[in-house]
Write a protein that holds these residues in place. Structure first.
Motif, PDB file in Angstrom:
ATOM      1  N   PRO A   1      10.178  -4.151  33.411  1.00  0.00           N
ATOM      2  CA  PRO A   1      10.884  -2.797  32.594  1.00  0.00           C
ATOM      3  C   PRO A   1      12.245  -2.631  33.007  1.00  0.00           C
ATOM      4  O   PRO A   1      13.108  -2.396  32.483  1.00  0.00           O
ATOM      5  CB  PRO A   1       9.870  -1.677  32.692  1.00  0.00           C
ATOM      6  N   GLU A   2      12.643  -3.017  34.323  1.00  0.00           N
ATOM      7  CA  GLU A   2      13.699  -2.694  34.996  1.00  0.00           C
ATOM      8  C   GLU A   2      14.975  -3.814  34.536  1.00  0.00           C
ATOM      9  O   GLU A   2      16.026  -3.478  34.693  1.00  0.00           O
ATOM     10  CB  GLU A   2      13.676  -2.523  36.445  1.00  0.00           C
ATOM     11  N   ARG A   3      14.449  -4.787  33.955  1.00  0.00           N
ATOM     12  CA  ARG A   3      15.388  -5.801  33.194  1.00  0.00           C
ATOM     13  C   ARG A   3      15.522  -5.607  32.001  1.00  0.00           C
ATOM     14  O   ARG A   3      16.112  -6.377  31.260  1.00  0.00           O
ATOM     15  CB  ARG A   3      14.734  -7.168  33.496  1.00  0.00           C
ATOM     16  N   ALA A   4      15.240  -4.632  31.259  1.00  0.00           N
ATOM     17  CA  ALA A   4      15.146  -3.844  29.711  1.00  0.00           C
ATOM     18  C   ALA A   4      15.426  -2.648  29.780  1.00  0.00           C
ATOM     19  O   ALA A   4      14.895  -1.886  29.391  1.00  0.00           O
ATOM     20  CB  ALA A   4      13.977  -4.451  29.090  1.00  0.00           C
ATOM     21  N   MET A   5      16.648  -2.429  30.170  1.00  0.00           N
ATOM     22  CA  MET A   5      17.372  -0.877  30.132  1.00  0.00           C
ATOM     23  C   MET A   5      18.536  -0.742  29.014  1.00  0.00           C
ATOM     24  O   MET A   5      18.855   0.605  28.853  1.00  0.00           O
ATOM     25  CB  MET A   5      17.841  -0.509  31.481  1.00  0.00           C
ATOM     26  N   ALA A   6      18.961  -1.605  28.664  1.00  0.00           N
ATOM     27  CA  ALA A   6      20.069  -1.525  27.484  1.00  0.00           C
ATOM     28  C   ALA A   6      20.190  -2.489  26.711  1.00  0.00           C
ATOM     29  O   ALA A   6      19.657  -3.546  27.049  1.00  0.00           O
ATOM     30  CB  ALA A   6      21.511  -1.134  28.310  1.00  0.00           C
ATOM     31  N   ASP A   7      20.677  -2.487  25.449  1.00  0.00           N
ATOM     32  CA  ASP A   7      20.609  -3.499  24.573  1.00  0.00           C
ATOM     33  C   ASP A   7      21.534  -4.554  24.770  1.00  0.00           C
ATOM     34  O   ASP A   7      21.091  -5.894  24.492  1.00  0.00           O
ATOM     35  CB  ASP A   7      21.279  -2.942  23.242  1.00  0.00           C
TER      36      ASP A   7
END
Lengths: 82, 220
Positions: B198-204
């Protein structure tokens, strides 16, 4: 000095993808009689201990504490003079 | 909310996780070294991905016996939220905080790509924020060689009956895990282990912001 030799194998009902890949290669190399391959590992532990019964019980503790993951692995061991 | 990010020798997602947690308003993340004996004062504990101890013996096996683990066990037992990602998940199964084990991907290859996930339980402290989305499908990245979750059938039944399976691979299962499992909690629900990051998916701009919801849920 005594040496414990621990043989760790995957439990029979756990798929061994590495063994399957090696089996496939063996058959490709012309060994059709090879029907299944399971890959494990061997761990040698040298023990500062002369009493083989004590060595055995300590080695069993080591297997349960760290060397073996009982969820997916089985093990056996022998103690030899070294 | 004070979050600890535990750093082991060989952790390599610790900085990403630290940045991601601090990216969320209301979360202050701090590094804690694996030799530390205390996690007192932290509201949540994050166990990062990587290759702790070089994956010697089994992935996560040695980290699961590191000095900090006693403090982690105590914190988990007292209800502190614990999130283990990738190698962090492997460490949590190896130390017994989560049932089962993670072994070699069925296709033998290390896989690094984005996957679709189904959020199977939104009633956890980590996934409550996924409620109300038009779809509970989320996109997160995976990067692992040993993410093939396995457990015996009794354990699987318990996981299913208790709603402990939180994330499942949707459609294609990349690693052969039983019941398409990508992430599970402990019985109490305060410890989550998951292979996706999840830490690699924090913003578009990172390709997905679906991971952000997990950190926000944890904070709330």
């Amino acid at each position: 000095m005594l040496k414990g030799i621990v043989t760790v194998s995957l439990k029979q009902d756990v798929l061994d993808p590495q063994g399957q890949a090696v089996l496939h290669s063996l058959q490709t190399l012309g060994f059709p009689e090879a029907q299944n391959v399971r890959i494990g590992k061997s761990i040698e532990v040298w023990l500062e201990e002369s009493d083989s019964q004590k060595a055995e019980s300590r080695l069993k503790e080591m297997c349960e504490a760290l060397l073996v993951n009982s969820v997916i692995e089985d093990y056996s061991f022998e103690i030899v003079e070294d | 909310m004070r979050c600890a990010v535990i750093v082991f020798p060989g952790s390599n997602c610790d900085y990403d996780l630290y940045k991601a947690a601090n990216y969320i308003e209301g979360i202050q993340a701090e590094y804690v070294w694996y030799t530390s004996k205390s996690l007192d004062g932290f509201d949540a504990i994050l166990v990062p991905g990587g290759f702790s101890y070089g994956d010697a013996l089994r992935a996560g096996a040695l980290a699961a016996r590191a000095p900090i683990l006693k403090a982690l066990q105590r914190a988990a037992d007292s209800g502190t939220r614990v999130l283990g990602i990738c190698n962090g998940f492997q460490i949590l199964t190896e130390c017994g905080l989560l049932p089962g084990a993670l072994h070699r991907n069925s296709g033998l290859r290390f896989i690094c790509r984005t996957v679709n996930l189904e959020v199977s339980n939104t009633a956890t402290p980590f996934t409550s924020g996924y409620v109300g989305r038009t779809s509970t499908h989320v996109r997160l990245e995976i990067a692992h060689g040993e993410g093939n979750y396995t457990c015996d059938s009794d354990t699987l039944h318990k996981l299913e009956d208790n709603g402990q399976i939180v994330f499942r691979y949707s459609g294609d299962n990349p690693n052969g895990s039983v019941a398409n499992i990508a992430g599970i909690t402990n019985e109490a629900g305060n410890v989550l282990g998951m292979m996706p990051h999840p830490e690699r998916a924090m913003a578009d701009w990172m390709g997905s912001s679906d991971g952000r919801i997990l950190f926000e849920s944890m904070r709330d």
